[in-house]
Design an enzyme around this catalytic site. Sequence first.
Site, PDB file in Angstrom:
ATOM      1  N   LEU A  77       0.800  -1.224   0.000  1.00 54.49           N
ATOM      2  CA  LEU A  77       0.000   0.000   0.000  1.00 54.49           C
ATOM      3  C   LEU A  77       0.833   1.276   0.000  1.00 54.49           C
ATOM      4  O   LEU A  77       0.298   2.373   0.161  1.00 54.49           O
ATOM      5  CB  LEU A  77      -0.968  -0.008   1.190  1.00 54.49           C
ATOM      6  CG  LEU A  77      -1.935  -1.195   1.203  1.00 54.49           C
ATOM      7  CD1 LEU A  77      -2.860  -1.126   2.409  1.00 54.49           C
ATOM      8  CD2 LEU A  77      -2.732  -1.291  -0.086  1.00 54.49           C
ATOM      9  N   CYS A  78       2.143   1.147  -0.205  1.00 60.83           N
ATOM     10  CA  CYS A  78       3.011   2.327  -0.272  1.00 60.83           C
ATOM     11  C   CYS A  78       2.898   2.990  -1.642  1.00 60.83           C
ATOM     12  O   CYS A  78       2.778   2.313  -2.661  1.00 60.83           O
ATOM     13  CB  CYS A  78       4.467   1.950  -0.037  1.00 60.83           C
ATOM     14  SG  CYS A  78       4.866   1.653   1.681  1.00 60.83           S
ATOM     15  N   HIS A  79       2.965   4.318  -1.632  1.00 62.49           N
ATOM     16  CA  HIS A  79       2.979   5.074  -2.875  1.00 62.49           C
ATOM     17  C   HIS A  79       4.388   5.089  -3.462  1.00 62.49           C
ATOM     18  O   HIS A  79       5.365   5.008  -2.722  1.00 62.49           O
ATOM     19  CB  HIS A  79       2.555   6.528  -2.609  1.00 62.49           C
ATOM     20  CG  HIS A  79       1.141   6.663  -2.189  1.00 62.49           C
ATOM     21  ND1 HIS A  79       0.733   6.491  -0.877  1.00 62.49           N
ATOM     22  CD2 HIS A  79       0.023   6.951  -2.889  1.00 62.49           C
ATOM     23  CE1 HIS A  79      -0.562   6.674  -0.796  1.00 62.49           C
ATOM     24  NE2 HIS A  79      -1.030   6.948  -1.997  1.00 62.49           N
ATOM     25  N   MET A 115       8.489   4.703   5.407  1.00 61.83           N
ATOM     26  CA  MET A 115       8.646   3.325   4.945  1.00 61.83           C
ATOM     27  C   MET A 115       9.917   3.160   4.111  1.00 61.83           C
ATOM     28  O   MET A 115      10.569   2.112   4.162  1.00 61.83           O
ATOM     29  CB  MET A 115       7.415   2.866   4.163  1.00 61.83           C
ATOM     30  CG  MET A 115       6.158   2.760   5.016  1.00 61.83           C
ATOM     31  SD  MET A 115       6.359   1.775   6.517  1.00 61.83           S
ATOM     32  CE  MET A 115       6.761   0.186   5.821  1.00 61.83           C
ATOM     33  N   GLU A 116      10.291   4.193   3.370  1.00 59.22           N
ATOM     34  CA  GLU A 116      11.519   4.122   2.582  1.00 59.22           C
ATOM     35  C   GLU A 116      12.746   4.074   3.496  1.00 59.22           C
ATOM     36  O   GLU A 116      13.675   3.294   3.261  1.00 59.22           O
ATOM     37  CB  GLU A 116      11.603   5.299   1.612  1.00 59.22           C
ATOM     38  CG  GLU A 116      10.668   5.186   0.433  1.00 59.22           C
ATOM     39  CD  GLU A 116       9.176   5.375   0.750  1.00 59.22           C
ATOM     40  OE1 GLU A 116       8.349   5.038  -0.113  1.00 59.22           O
ATOM     41  OE2 GLU A 116       8.833   5.855   1.850  1.00 59.22           O
ATOM     42  N   ASP A 130      24.229 -11.059   5.656  1.00 63.02           N
ATOM     43  CA  ASP A 130      24.684 -11.853   4.511  1.00 63.02           C
ATOM     44  C   ASP A 130      26.196 -11.779   4.338  1.00 63.02           C
ATOM     45  O   ASP A 130      26.839 -12.785   4.037  1.00 63.02           O
ATOM     46  CB  ASP A 130      23.984 -11.379   3.233  1.00 63.02           C
ATOM     47  CG  ASP A 130      24.434 -12.165   2.023  1.00 63.02           C
ATOM     48  OD1 ASP A 130      24.263 -13.403   2.011  1.00 63.02           O
ATOM     49  OD2 ASP A 130      24.989 -11.550   1.091  1.00 63.02           O
TER      50      ASP A 130
END
Length: 159
Positions: A77-79, A115-116, A130
Amino acid sequence: MADPALTHLDSEGTARMVDVTAKDVTERWARAQAVVRMAPETAARVAAGDLPKGDVVAVARLAAIQAAKRTDELIPLCHSLPLTHVDCEMCTDVDTGVVTLTAEARTASRTGVEMEALTAVTVAALTVYDMVKGVERGVRIESVELLDKTGGKSDWHRP
């Protein structure tokens, strides 16, 4: 009928992307942090750039930038945002075996970049894992959290 406070649900309760068309374009900034814990000996190798997979700092920084640019592909749902800046810094405490990653993201848009920033720092932490797993399997990503966000209706800073 869905609760009007739940902005990502339509009237039937179905998930939807929020329409931000009417919002003002403002400068927005967010900063997030991740903590990765490992043995002090492994942290010393991270700091020295002495690992089989190479330079952890450079690879994690690039992973963070790439992840931020793909946030809308990962979080449904992120733009899509026109990011104007993304960066990630890494601080290694050799004595305690703690690697702290801090990512920030900037845009001028109708919705925030929290969110970014969170995606960037999370992928950077996964990249650290990793890069060191061949030396130590017991590495832990201990936390991921938003530190600050500015722009839009309100600013927020973690106390």
